[in-house]
Enzyme design. Structure first.
Site, short mmCIF file in Angstrom:
data_model
loop_
_atom_site.label_atom_id
_atom_site.label_comp_id
_atom_site.label_asym_id
_atom_site.label_seq_id
_atom_site.Cartn_x
_atom_site.Cartn_y
_atom_site.Cartn_z
N ARG A 32 0.75 -1.11 -0.05
CA ARG A 32 0.06 0.21 0.01
C ARG A 32 0.83 1.39 0.00
O ARG A 32 1.81 1.47 0.75
CB ARG A 32 -1.00 -0.10 1.10
N ASP A 33 0.32 2.16 -0.77
CA ASP A 33 1.09 3.54 -0.98
C ASP A 33 1.09 4.18 0.41
O ASP A 33 -0.08 4.10 1.11
CB ASP A 33 0.63 4.23 -2.04
N ILE A 34 2.13 4.71 1.06
CA ILE A 34 2.17 5.25 2.24
C ILE A 34 1.11 6.69 2.24
O ILE A 34 0.95 7.07 3.47
CB ILE A 34 3.51 5.74 2.69
N ASN A 91 4.48 6.46 -13.32
CA ASN A 91 5.30 7.58 -13.90
C ASN A 91 6.50 7.33 -14.41
O ASN A 91 7.40 6.17 -13.76
CB ASN A 91 5.37 8.62 -12.67
N GLU A 99 8.89 10.04 -8.64
CA GLU A 99 9.84 10.38 -7.35
C GLU A 99 10.76 9.25 -7.01
O GLU A 99 11.80 9.56 -6.52
CB GLU A 99 8.88 10.95 -6.21
N VAL A 100 10.22 8.00 -7.07
CA VAL A 100 11.09 7.03 -6.74
C VAL A 100 11.60 6.40 -7.92
O VAL A 100 10.85 5.87 -8.78
CB VAL A 100 10.27 5.91 -5.69
N HIS A 104 7.47 1.42 -10.67
CA HIS A 104 6.41 0.93 -9.80
C HIS A 104 5.18 1.41 -10.52
O HIS A 104 5.06 2.37 -11.34
CB HIS A 104 6.38 1.81 -8.46
P1 AMP Z 1 5.82 8.34 -8.11
O1 AMP Z 1 5.76 9.78 -7.80
O2 AMP Z 1 5.29 7.72 -9.29
O3 AMP Z 1 7.43 8.10 -8.04
O4 AMP Z 1 5.37 7.59 -6.82
C1 AMP Z 1 6.06 7.33 -5.56
C2 AMP Z 1 5.02 6.83 -4.68
O5 AMP Z 1 5.66 6.13 -3.58
C3 AMP Z 1 4.16 8.07 -3.91
O6 AMP Z 1 2.90 7.90 -4.08
C4 AMP Z 1 4.48 7.90 -2.31
O7 AMP Z 1 3.52 8.28 -1.56
C5 AMP Z 1 4.95 6.53 -2.33
N1 AMP Z 1 5.87 5.88 -1.36
C6 AMP Z 1 7.04 6.62 -1.19
N2 AMP Z 1 7.81 6.08 0.10
C7 AMP Z 1 6.90 5.08 0.30
C8 AMP Z 1 6.92 3.99 1.42
N3 AMP Z 1 8.19 3.80 2.29
N4 AMP Z 1 6.07 3.02 1.50
C9 AMP Z 1 5.09 3.05 0.54
N5 AMP Z 1 4.95 4.07 -0.61
C10 AMP Z 1 5.78 4.88 -0.45
#
Ligand code: AMP
Length: 121
Positions: A32-34, A91, A99-100, A104
């Protein structure tokens, strides 16, 4: 872009950071997204070191790509959105606001989601 093995999802895969796991097999993990953007908001990631959808699609093995996609209906059934519907978003790169830097797929549902995009002015 080189893969950064210290990104947060790599650390989740190594068990260094906890996650709210929904599904796991030998090739993928879903959790689940945080910071959820919908009642249901799950992230599906490959276990391999891929930066983005672009990278995964270019370099992943056929077994990894098949496993990734075959996991989706298992996860959506588990989440209860297979019938009601959901949105899948990936993304990829700077313009997308990724962002990550570990590929995903966002799976969003559990409610009406509205229009696809809200573009900045
Ligand atoms: P993106 O902008 O597509 O890279 O999305 C990155 C997603 O990762 C965002 O929706 C964040 O809320 C989510 N996220 C970041 N850190 C964590 C975490 N530790 N556990 C779950 N989701 C996370």
């Amino acid at each position: 872009m080189a893969y950064d093995s210290n990104n947060i999802f790599a650390r989740i895969l190594r068990g260094e950071i906890p996650c709210d796991k929904v599904y796991e097999d030998s090739h993928v993990l879903a959790f689940r997204d945080i910071r959820p953007h919908a009642k249901v908001h799950v992230l599906l990631i490959p276990k391999g070191p891929y930066v983005s959808l672009e990278d995964f699609s270019a370099r992943a093995s056929e077994a990894e790509i098949v496993a990734f996609h075959r996991a989706i209906p298992k996860i959506t059934a588990e989440l209860g959105v297979a019938v009601t519907g959901y949105r899948a978003i990936a993304n990829s790169g700077a313009d997308s606001h990724q962002e990550v830097p570990h590929y995903h797929l966002h799976l969003l549902g559990g409610q009406r989601l509205g229009p696809l995009l809200s573009l900045p002015h």
